[in-house]
Each structure stands twice: as structure tokens, then as C-alpha cells.
Motif scaffolding. Structure first.
Motif, PDB file in Angstrom:
ATOM      1  N   UNK A   1      -9.578   4.980   1.893  1.00  0.00           N
ATOM      2  CA  UNK A   1      -8.743   5.197   3.077  1.00  0.00           C
ATOM      3  C   UNK A   1      -8.225   3.880   3.630  1.00  0.00           C
ATOM      4  N   UNK A   2      -9.090   2.868   3.683  1.00  0.00           N
ATOM      5  CA  UNK A   2      -8.691   1.553   4.192  1.00  0.00           C
ATOM      6  C   UNK A   2      -7.662   0.918   3.271  1.00  0.00           C
ATOM      7  N   UNK A   3      -7.872   1.018   1.965  1.00  0.00           N
ATOM      8  CA  UNK A   3      -6.946   0.414   1.001  1.00  0.00           C
ATOM      9  C   UNK A   3      -5.560   1.056   1.118  1.00  0.00           C
ATOM     10  N   UNK A   4      -5.528   2.384   1.162  1.00  0.00           N
ATOM     11  CA  UNK A   4      -4.248   3.098   1.266  1.00  0.00           C
ATOM     12  C   UNK A   4      -3.527   2.714   2.558  1.00  0.00           C
ATOM     13  N   UNK A   5      -4.263   2.676   3.657  1.00  0.00           N
ATOM     14  CA  UNK A   5      -3.661   2.342   4.949  1.00  0.00           C
ATOM     15  C   UNK A   5      -3.105   0.920   4.949  1.00  0.00           C
ATOM     16  N   UNK A   6      -3.866  -0.025   4.407  1.00  0.00           N
ATOM     17  CA  UNK A   6      -3.414  -1.419   4.363  1.00  0.00           C
ATOM     18  C   UNK A   6      -2.171  -1.564   3.488  1.00  0.00           C
ATOM     19  N   UNK A   7      -2.150  -0.850   2.376  1.00  0.00           N
ATOM     20  CA  UNK A   7      -0.993  -0.924   1.476  1.00  0.00           C
ATOM     21  C   UNK A   7       0.267  -0.428   2.177  1.00  0.00           C
ATOM     22  N   UNK A   8       0.140   0.688   2.887  1.00  0.00           N
ATOM     23  CA  UNK A   8       1.301   1.256   3.583  1.00  0.00           C
ATOM     24  C   UNK A   8       1.786   0.323   4.685  1.00  0.00           C
ATOM     25  N   UNK A   9       0.861  -0.173   5.502  1.00  0.00           N
ATOM     26  CA  UNK A   9       1.225  -1.041   6.627  1.00  0.00           C
ATOM     27  C   UNK A   9       1.943  -2.303   6.158  1.00  0.00           C
ATOM     28  N   UNK A  10       1.510  -2.856   5.029  1.00  0.00           N
ATOM     29  CA  UNK A  10       2.071  -4.122   4.547  1.00  0.00           C
ATOM     30  C   UNK A  10       3.265  -3.956   3.611  1.00  0.00           C
ATOM     31  N   UNK A  11       3.717  -2.708   3.412  1.00  0.00           N
ATOM     32  CA  UNK A  11       4.797  -2.465   2.446  1.00  0.00           C
ATOM     33  C   UNK A  11       6.193  -2.497   3.056  1.00  0.00           C
ATOM     34  N   UNK A  12       6.291  -2.477   4.371  1.00  0.00           N
ATOM     35  CA  UNK A  12       7.574  -2.209   5.027  1.00  0.00           C
ATOM     36  C   UNK A  12       8.701  -3.153   4.618  1.00  0.00           C
ATOM     37  N   UNK A  13       8.424  -4.419   4.485  1.00  0.00           N
ATOM     38  CA  UNK A  13       9.495  -5.386   4.199  1.00  0.00           C
ATOM     39  C   UNK A  13       9.540  -5.800   2.729  1.00  0.00           C
ATOM     40  N   UNK A  14       8.883  -5.044   1.864  1.00  0.00           N
ATOM     41  CA  UNK A  14       8.808  -5.399   0.455  1.00  0.00           C
ATOM     42  C   UNK A  14       9.749  -4.542  -0.390  1.00  0.00           C
ATOM     43  N   UNK A  15      10.204  -5.109  -1.492  1.00  0.00           N
ATOM     44  CA  UNK A  15      11.011  -4.358  -2.448  1.00  0.00           C
ATOM     45  C   UNK A  15      10.087  -3.408  -3.220  1.00  0.00           C
ATOM     46  N   UNK A  16      10.677  -2.519  -4.018  1.00  0.00           N
ATOM     47  CA  UNK A  16       9.875  -1.576  -4.804  1.00  0.00           C
ATOM     48  C   UNK A  16       8.925  -2.318  -5.742  1.00  0.00           C
ATOM     49  N   UNK A  17       9.426  -3.349  -6.412  1.00  0.00           N
ATOM     50  CA  UNK A  17       8.582  -4.115  -7.330  1.00  0.00           C
ATOM     51  C   UNK A  17       7.453  -4.814  -6.582  1.00  0.00           C
ATOM     52  N   UNK A  18       7.761  -5.367  -5.420  1.00  0.00           N
ATOM     53  CA  UNK A  18       6.742  -6.051  -4.629  1.00  0.00           C
ATOM     54  C   UNK A  18       5.688  -5.076  -4.112  1.00  0.00           C
ATOM     55  N   UNK A  19       6.090  -3.844  -3.818  1.00  0.00           N
ATOM     56  CA  UNK A  19       5.122  -2.842  -3.367  1.00  0.00           C
ATOM     57  C   UNK A  19       4.137  -2.494  -4.487  1.00  0.00           C
ATOM     58  N   UNK A  20       4.640  -2.375  -5.694  1.00  0.00           N
ATOM     59  CA  UNK A  20       3.746  -2.091  -6.832  1.00  0.00           C
ATOM     60  C   UNK A  20       2.781  -3.253  -7.057  1.00  0.00           C
ATOM     61  N   UNK A  21       3.264  -4.476  -6.923  1.00  0.00           N
ATOM     62  CA  UNK A  21       2.402  -5.652  -7.078  1.00  0.00           C
ATOM     63  C   UNK A  21       1.342  -5.668  -5.984  1.00  0.00           C
ATOM     64  N   UNK A  22       1.737  -5.345  -4.758  1.00  0.00           N
ATOM     65  CA  UNK A  22       0.795  -5.291  -3.636  1.00  0.00           C
ATOM     66  C   UNK A  22      -0.339  -4.327  -3.922  1.00  0.00           C
ATOM     67  N   UNK A  23      -0.009  -3.145  -4.404  1.00  0.00           N
ATOM     68  CA  UNK A  23      -1.033  -2.139  -4.693  1.00  0.00           C
ATOM     69  C   UNK A  23      -1.976  -2.635  -5.784  1.00  0.00           C
ATOM     70  N   UNK A  24      -1.443  -3.238  -6.826  1.00  0.00           N
ATOM     71  CA  UNK A  24      -2.284  -3.742  -7.911  1.00  0.00           C
ATOM     72  C   UNK A  24      -3.242  -4.811  -7.407  1.00  0.00           C
ATOM     73  N   UNK A  25      -2.766  -5.692  -6.521  1.00  0.00           N
ATOM     74  CA  UNK A  25      -3.637  -6.738  -5.964  1.00  0.00           C
ATOM     75  C   UNK A  25      -4.754  -6.125  -5.101  1.00  0.00           C
TER      76      UNK A  25
END
Length: 234
Positions: free
Chosen positions: A204-228
Motif C-alpha cells: 500500500x505504501x509503495x503504490x501510494x508513493x509511486x502515484x504521488x511522485x508520478x505527476x510530473x513524470x513522462x510515461x517512461x519515467x513513471x515506469x522507471x520510478x516503479x522499478x526503482x
């Protein structure tokens, strides 16, 4: 500037975004937040990105405050109960009114027992400026369709722009990436609230953090964020 729908472009207050005189007679156009009708014209009343989904037009900025609009799916927090309705905080200038019988299967003898602080996923039925919006936990056909109390889980707030992106089509990149590796439930309200639930608090924490930090990222950057985030959680 008017004459075409002009979806997905930046508009400023006073911009004409649609010419009703040129509209097909058999087409129904619904106006959402940030727009107003001026005679035969639809005019922007706030700055933001003009969006178009089916027959609805609205202007979406990245503000925190939500302005209710009919047919919006929202997440509310119950703050009180009256004889015939619940008072619901929508992160808006006025409280929402949720009738006690507007739940699937609800009767006078079977009313949801929602305490102060309960979280509900509902639909805006009617909305007028400066008047409490009417809510329902039923769809237009009278079925629940996922609306109702949201039990347990984690609720957090984001900008209304991010919330609408999460609800967009195709699937928002960060949700697509998370869904490939994790099992979780999510409900998104266009009023800038997101509810996440999973079997493991860490997920739950991981999913929430990923969503919160995704707003200003491109699609590719969002996928990289999730992998990290997934690698860091191992």
C-alpha cells in the motif's frame, strides 16, 4: 478561438472553447468545471488544460480545491449524519449531501451505518455553484457499480489534475506498471483523493508513493520510478 472543441490544449479565462451555434442538433454537450455558457459560446473561466471525454468538456488545473460537477466520481469523508442524509466533505467549498437510501440494497430497515470519518466512493448527481452538491452511491441505472463505503485501506490527497489523469484512458502509466507486479485495489475521486488497499501495508505504501511522485513524470519515467521502488522494497 471558438468553433471547435479544442480538447487537450491550454486555455485562459475568457477563451472561447466551443461554439454552440455550430453544434450538431442531436449532440448533447455537458460542461464540467472551469467552463461557463455565454449565449452561444462556451467560455473558460479558469486557466488550465481543456479536456474532452465523450460529450463532456472541462478545464483541469493542478489545484487542490475541487469544484463539484455532475457525474464526477468522488471520494468523500462523512462528517455528520442527519435524519435523511449524510454530510460529506468533498474537499470542496461546500459539503456534499448523501441521502441514506442512495446505496445499493438500502432500505429504511437497512441503512449503512457510516460513522464520522467513514470514507465513501460516490457520484455527483447535481451540482450548482455555492449550493451543496447532491451525491449518490448508485450509478444512473440504480446499481452500485463499485460505489459505496471504502473500508480499511489508505486515503491520500493529490491535485485534481493528477486524479483525472489516473482515471483517464488509456491506463495511466504508473498504474499499468504497478499492476504488472503488485495486487491492490484503488479508487480515485476527481476531487483529488485516492484510496489504496492491499493485503500488505508495504505494498500500500509503495503504490501510494509511486502515484504521488508520478505527476510530473513522462510515461517512461513513471515506469522507471516503479522499478526503482520495487527494487528498493526487496
Amino acid at each position: 478561438m471558438g468553433g471547435e472543441e479544442g480538447a487537450s490544449r491550454i486555455v485562459l479565462p475568457g477563451d472561447v472553447v466551443f461554439d454552440l451555434a455550430a453544434q450538431a442538433q442531436n449532440k448533447v454537450l455537458r460542461l464540467g468545471s472551469g467552463l461557463s455558457q455565454d449565449a452561444d459560446r462556451v467560455v473558460a473561466i479558469k486557466a488550465g488544460r481543456l479536456n474532452h471525454a465523450k460529450s463532456k468538456l472541462w478545464v483541469e488545473g493542478s489545484q487542490k480545491r475541487y469544484i463539484p460537477s455532475a457525474e464526477d466520481s468522488v471520494i468523500g469523508i462523512v462528517i455528520d449524519r442527519r435524519a435523511e442524509e449524510f454530510l460529506v466533505d468533498l474537499n470542496a467549498p461546500v459539503l456534499g449531501l448523501l441521502p441514506i437510501l442512495s446505496f445499493e440494497g438500502a432500505t429504511r430497515k437497512n441503512i449503512p451505518n457510516l460513522k464520522e470519518g467513514a470514507v465513501v466512493y460516490g457520484r455527483v448527481v447535481k451540482a450548482h455553484r455555492d449550493i451543496s452538491p447532491a451525491l449518490s452511491c448508485l450509478d444512473a441505472s440504480g446499481k452500485g457499480s463499485g460505489y459505496g463505503p471504502l473500508k480499511e485501506g489508505y486515503l491520500f490527497e493529490c491535485s485534481t489534475g493528477l486524479a483525472r489523469s489516473l482515471l483517464g484512458t488509456p491506463t495511466y502509466p504508473v498504474l499499468e506498471a504497478l499492476g504488472k507486479s503488485l495486487a491492490f485495489e484503488i479508487a480515485v475521486g476527481v476531487n483529488g483523493r485516492v484510496w489504496v488497499k492491499s493485503d500488505a501495508p508495504a505494498t500500500t505504501v509503495l503504490v501510494s508513493n509511486a502515484i504521488i511522485n508520478s505527476e510530473c513524470l513522462s510515461a517512461a519515467q513513471q515506469h522507471i520510478l516503479v522499478q526503482k521502488l520495487l527494487q528498493a522494497a526487496k
